[in-house]
Design a protein around this motif. Structure first.
Motif, PDB file in Angstrom:
ATOM      1  N   GLU A  35      -1.255  -1.589   8.471  1.00  0.00           N
ATOM      2  CA  GLU A  35      -1.917  -1.156   7.232  1.00  0.00           C
ATOM      3  C   GLU A  35      -1.840  -2.247   6.156  1.00  0.00           C
ATOM      4  O   GLU A  35      -2.788  -2.481   5.419  1.00  0.00           O
ATOM      5  CB  GLU A  35      -1.260   0.112   6.685  1.00  0.00           C
ATOM      6  CG  GLU A  35      -1.541   1.376   7.484  1.00  0.00           C
ATOM      7  CD  GLU A  35      -3.020   1.689   7.566  1.00  0.00           C
ATOM      8  OE1 GLU A  35      -3.749   1.406   6.589  1.00  0.00           O
ATOM      9  OE2 GLU A  35      -3.437   2.220   8.619  1.00  0.00           O
ATOM     10  N   GLU A  36      -0.682  -2.898   6.062  1.00  0.00           N
ATOM     11  CA  GLU A  36      -0.500  -3.872   4.999  1.00  0.00           C
ATOM     12  C   GLU A  36      -1.296  -5.149   5.263  1.00  0.00           C
ATOM     13  O   GLU A  36      -1.886  -5.708   4.357  1.00  0.00           O
ATOM     14  CB  GLU A  36       0.981  -4.228   4.803  1.00  0.00           C
ATOM     15  CG  GLU A  36       1.891  -3.056   4.438  1.00  0.00           C
ATOM     16  CD  GLU A  36       1.709  -2.546   3.002  1.00  0.00           C
ATOM     17  OE1 GLU A  36       1.041  -3.202   2.185  1.00  0.00           O
ATOM     18  OE2 GLU A  36       2.245  -1.461   2.710  1.00  0.00           O
TER      19      GLU A  36
ATOM     20  N   ARG B  36       2.749   0.466   9.802  1.00  0.00           N
ATOM     21  CA  ARG B  36       2.782   0.066   8.400  1.00  0.00           C
ATOM     22  C   ARG B  36       2.442  -1.410   8.230  1.00  0.00           C
ATOM     23  O   ARG B  36       1.753  -1.790   7.288  1.00  0.00           O
ATOM     24  CB  ARG B  36       4.158   0.360   7.803  1.00  0.00           C
ATOM     25  CG  ARG B  36       4.184   1.739   7.211  1.00  0.00           C
ATOM     26  CD  ARG B  36       5.502   2.409   7.365  1.00  0.00           C
ATOM     27  NE  ARG B  36       5.217   3.808   7.650  1.00  0.00           N
ATOM     28  CZ  ARG B  36       4.893   4.675   6.698  1.00  0.00           C
ATOM     29  NH1 ARG B  36       4.869   4.307   5.435  1.00  0.00           N
ATOM     30  NH2 ARG B  36       4.587   5.908   7.014  1.00  0.00           N
TER      31      ARG B  36
ATOM     32  N   ASP C 201       7.184   7.228   3.832  1.00  0.00           N
ATOM     33  CA  ASP C 201       6.881   6.013   3.058  1.00  0.00           C
ATOM     34  C   ASP C 201       8.117   5.543   2.312  1.00  0.00           C
ATOM     35  O   ASP C 201       8.427   4.356   2.275  1.00  0.00           O
ATOM     36  CB  ASP C 201       5.794   6.289   2.006  1.00  0.00           C
ATOM     37  CG  ASP C 201       4.397   6.243   2.597  1.00  0.00           C
ATOM     38  OD1 ASP C 201       4.277   5.881   3.786  1.00  0.00           O
ATOM     39  OD2 ASP C 201       3.444   6.571   1.879  1.00  0.00           O
TER      40      ASP C 201
ATOM     41  N   ARG D  54       0.826  -1.210   0.000  1.00  0.00           N
ATOM     42  CA  ARG D  54       0.000   0.000   0.000  1.00  0.00           C
ATOM     43  C   ARG D  54       0.857   1.256   0.000  1.00  0.00           C
ATOM     44  O   ARG D  54       0.664   2.139  -0.822  1.00  0.00           O
ATOM     45  CB  ARG D  54      -0.888   0.041   1.249  1.00  0.00           C
ATOM     46  CG  ARG D  54      -1.860  -1.086   1.356  1.00  0.00           C
ATOM     47  CD  ARG D  54      -2.704  -0.884   2.586  1.00  0.00           C
ATOM     48  NE  ARG D  54      -3.322   0.439   2.531  1.00  0.00           N
ATOM     49  CZ  ARG D  54      -4.353   0.719   1.767  1.00  0.00           C
ATOM     50  NH1 ARG D  54      -4.902  -0.201   1.013  1.00  0.00           N
ATOM     51  NH2 ARG D  54      -4.855   1.936   1.764  1.00  0.00           N
TER      52      ARG D  54
ATOM     53  N   LYS E 281      -4.034  -5.644   6.725  1.00  0.00           N
ATOM     54  CA  LYS E 281      -5.483  -5.527   6.526  1.00  0.00           C
ATOM     55  C   LYS E 281      -5.872  -5.892   5.101  1.00  0.00           C
ATOM     56  O   LYS E 281      -6.999  -6.266   4.833  1.00  0.00           O
ATOM     57  CB  LYS E 281      -5.939  -4.106   6.839  1.00  0.00           C
ATOM     58  CG  LYS E 281      -6.112  -3.885   8.327  1.00  0.00           C
ATOM     59  CD  LYS E 281      -6.815  -2.588   8.624  1.00  0.00           C
ATOM     60  CE  LYS E 281      -5.885  -1.422   8.432  1.00  0.00           C
ATOM     61  NZ  LYS E 281      -6.418  -0.150   8.947  1.00  0.00           N
TER      62      LYS E 281
END
Ligand code: UDP
Ligand code: MG
Length: 322
Positions: free
Chosen positions: A292-293, A289, A217, A174, A295
């Motif tokens: 987030e990934e 992070r 990022d 992402r 999910k």
């Protein structure tokens, strides 16, 4: 004849899209290629989607994907690549900072056999001292901390052969820093320098916050060095405290003085507290992070696809949505 796709993410660019479209035509029409121009509307709140829709009605070569909300430049770019069908795909900004007169030059390099033609901004006109400085700092930092090399002035104005695009689309993360990913893919790459003019109209859509997220990022997706700060700092401080202990013991045993240093104590407590919080923060950044990934949410979702003015509700056929 070969098909060239031009992918353009736009976010609130109502004053620019029509002019951009005309300039692209000016430089692409004389060339011996078929081409498609794909606008990705990244959740604009102004008239951009309406203007793009008009253009798609006038010109069958133009299509558009309207994202359901703002997903950010890197995701919008990825969406455009999902849709691009060309033998070569060119990604560029819609604000004229990536000059369309460069298009024939990029294509010539592709004809010479290069599979990635990367452009490098040797200068950006009218950019603030602050942005210039922070940007140069960022590239220096990321090159020191990671094992990839990104050229200062690297931009998302590039041509990719369809092979490269297919490879790139297999990367599902992402938080993506596309210029780092592409640079690291291999293939036959070449670089062209250009001077980015001022944007045609409107303001930069990259707020300080967006720029910071982009930079973090970039670093966190290519480097684990920040995670080692705790290790190195711990080693250094451990060594210092050992030496200090020797000094304390010596002073106590062999001299008549008391060990001084309440100020030192207060300072070192603060220093250590600060350092610990900093390191916890860095670890938190990486864990965030991971969160987030894992999910595994879709990268983006689409509200409309416009092709020759025909509105069609997006079907679940897009590689990244699946
Ligand atoms: N953009 C986007 N989504 C965003 C921010 C920007 O699609 O959340 C687009 C914008 O419309 C432009 C390109 O990305 O076509 C580059 O943005 P901008 O010119 O604002 O960035 P700068 O050139 O100032 O770095
Ligand atoms: Mg710009």
């Amino acid at each position: 004849m070969q098909l060239i796709s031009i992918v353009v993410p736009v976010y609130n660019e109502q004053e620019n899209v029509r002019y951009f479209y005309q300039e692209v035509r000016k430089y692409m029409d004389p060339l011996e290629y078929l081409y498609e121009l794909i606008f990705v509307d990244d959740g604009s709140t102004d008239d951009t989607p309406r203007i793009i829709e008009q253009i798609t009605q006038q010109d069958v070569r133009v299509s558009a994907v309207i994202l359901a909300r703002n997903f950010g430049h890197q995701i919008a770019l990825t969406c455009g690549l999902d849709y691009a069908k060309g033998d070569a795909v060119i990604t560029m900004d819609g604000d004229m900072q990536h000059p369309p007169e460069m298009l024939p030059i990029l294509l010539r390099k592709w004809e010479e056999g290069f599979e990635v033609v990367q452009t490098i901004r040797s200068d950006t006109q009218g950019v603030s001292w602050f942005k210039r400085y922070t940007s140069s700092m960022f590239y220096r930092l990321i090159n020191v901390m990671s094992n990839i090399h990104i050229n200062e002035g690297g931009s998302d104005f590039r041509l990719m052969d369809h092979k490269v695009v297919e490879t790139f689309l297999r990367f599902k993360e992402r938080a993506r820093f596309i210029r780092g990913l592409i640079g690291d893919l291999g293939y036959r790459q070449t670089f062209i320098e250009f001077v980015a003019p001022q944007r045609h109209a409107g303001k930069s859509k990259f707020s300080l916050k967006k720029m910071l997220t982009f930079a973090i990022d970039g670093i966190t997706s290519f480097s684990k060095v920040p995670l080692r700060i705790a290790l190195y700092a711990g080693l250094l401080l451990g060594m210092m405290s050992f030496l200090l202990t020797l000094n304390v013991v010596y002073t106590k045993l062999f001299t008549a003085e008391a060990v001084p240093g309440w100020a030192t104590l207060a300072v070192s407590v603060l220093l250590l507290g600060g350092l610990q919080l900093l390191v916890v923060g860095i670890i938190g950044e990486y864990i965030g992070r991971i969160f987030e990934e894992v999910k595994q949410r879709p990268l983006y979702w689409v509200s409309d696809e416009l092709r020759s003015g025909v509105k069609s509700v997006a079907k679940e056929r897009i590689k990244h949505v699946g």
